[in-house]
Design a protein around this motif. Structure first.
Motif, PDB file in Angstrom:
ATOM      1  N   TRP A   1      56.160  54.534   8.417  1.00 22.39           N
ATOM      2  CA  TRP A   1      57.152  55.431   9.013  1.00 22.39           C
ATOM      3  C   TRP A   1      58.251  54.668   9.751  1.00 22.39           C
ATOM      4  O   TRP A   1      59.106  55.256  10.398  1.00 22.39           O
ATOM      5  CB  TRP A   1      56.472  56.436   9.936  1.00 22.39           C
TER       6      TRP A   1
ATOM      7  N   ARG B   1      57.831  58.376   2.547  1.00 22.40           N
ATOM      8  CA  ARG B   1      58.744  58.089   3.653  1.00 22.40           C
ATOM      9  C   ARG B   1      59.122  56.604   3.639  1.00 22.40           C
ATOM     10  O   ARG B   1      60.289  56.247   3.792  1.00 22.40           O
ATOM     11  CB  ARG B   1      58.104  58.453   4.994  1.00 22.40           C
TER      12      ARG B   1
ATOM     13  N   GLY C   1      53.434  59.490   3.790  1.00 19.47           N
ATOM     14  CA  GLY C   1      53.836  58.242   4.441  1.00 19.47           C
ATOM     15  C   GLY C   1      54.405  57.238   3.452  1.00 19.47           C
ATOM     16  O   GLY C   1      55.395  56.551   3.739  1.00 19.47           O
TER      17      GLY C   1
ATOM     18  N   ARG D   1      60.821  65.231  11.432  1.00 24.20           N
ATOM     19  CA  ARG D   1      59.445  64.925  11.014  1.00 24.20           C
ATOM     20  C   ARG D   1      59.012  63.548  11.485  1.00 24.20           C
ATOM     21  O   ARG D   1      57.852  63.353  11.854  1.00 24.20           O
ATOM     22  CB  ARG D   1      59.319  65.023   9.492  1.00 24.20           C
TER      23      ARG D   1
ATOM     24  N   SER E   1      58.190  63.745  15.142  1.00 27.92           N
ATOM     25  CA  SER E   1      56.922  64.450  15.281  1.00 27.92           C
ATOM     26  C   SER E   1      55.744  63.550  14.893  1.00 27.92           C
ATOM     27  O   SER E   1      54.720  63.508  15.586  1.00 27.92           O
ATOM     28  CB  SER E   1      56.944  65.710  14.419  1.00 27.92           C
ATOM     29  N   TYR E   2      55.878  62.818  13.792  1.00 26.45           N
ATOM     30  CA  TYR E   2      54.817  61.903  13.361  1.00 26.45           C
ATOM     31  C   TYR E   2      54.496  60.903  14.474  1.00 26.45           C
ATOM     32  O   TYR E   2      53.332  60.710  14.837  1.00 26.45           O
ATOM     33  CB  TYR E   2      55.217  61.142  12.081  1.00 26.45           C
TER      34      TYR E   2
ATOM     35  N   ARG F   1      52.624  62.350  17.433  1.00 28.33           N
ATOM     36  CA  ARG F   1      51.212  62.643  17.136  1.00 28.33           C
ATOM     37  C   ARG F   1      50.371  61.381  17.008  1.00 28.33           C
ATOM     38  O   ARG F   1      49.189  61.389  17.306  1.00 28.33           O
ATOM     39  CB  ARG F   1      51.083  63.422  15.815  1.00 28.33           C
ATOM     40  N   HIS F   2      50.965  60.305  16.534  1.00 28.87           N
ATOM     41  CA  HIS F   2      50.189  59.113  16.190  1.00 28.87           C
ATOM     42  C   HIS F   2      50.309  57.967  17.185  1.00 28.87           C
ATOM     43  O   HIS F   2      49.763  56.888  16.931  1.00 28.87           O
ATOM     44  CB  HIS F   2      50.550  58.649  14.776  1.00 28.87           C
TER      45      HIS F   2
END
Length: 107
Positions: free
Chosen positions: A87, A37, A34, A54, A57-58, A61-62
């Motif tokens: 992010w 990023r 993170g 990515r 996707s992050y 998920r979060h």
């Protein structure tokens, strides 16, 4: 052919910078991935298509982290909020989703 700009927008860079500042101040939030990023976003260098995937996707998920205690507390942000900002925050999520959608259409 659609030309896609992979440069993070200024607001996304500002969100990432805020995440880095809060991580330093509060000593929590995010992983080394993170942080890396966030540094890419702050530098506003072109991201790769894989990085965009990515990011999408992050965020998927979060999204649940927003339900956690102190996520929206600017005076004592949760680790999840800090990570979210690393992010690119909400604007990062929307930007990455839009870029991913455009990548799919330009094939």
């Amino acid at each position: 052919m659609d030309i896609i700009d992979f440069t993070p927008p200024e607001i996304v860079a500002r969100n990432a910078a805020q995440g880095l500042a809060w991580r330093e101040r509060y000593g929590r939030g995010g992983t080394e991935v993170g942080v890396a990023r966030a540094k890419e976003l702050v530098a506003r260098r072109d991201l790769s298509p894989e990085t965009i995937r990515r990011m999408v996707s992050y965020f998927a998920r979060h999204e649940v982290d927003k339900r956690g205690k102190n996520f929206f507390n600017d005076d004592n942000p949760s680790a999840g909020r800090i990570a979210w900002l690393l992010w690119g925050g909400d604007e990062g999520r929307e930007w990455a989703k839009g870029i991913k959608e455009r990548m799919g259409r330009s094939r």
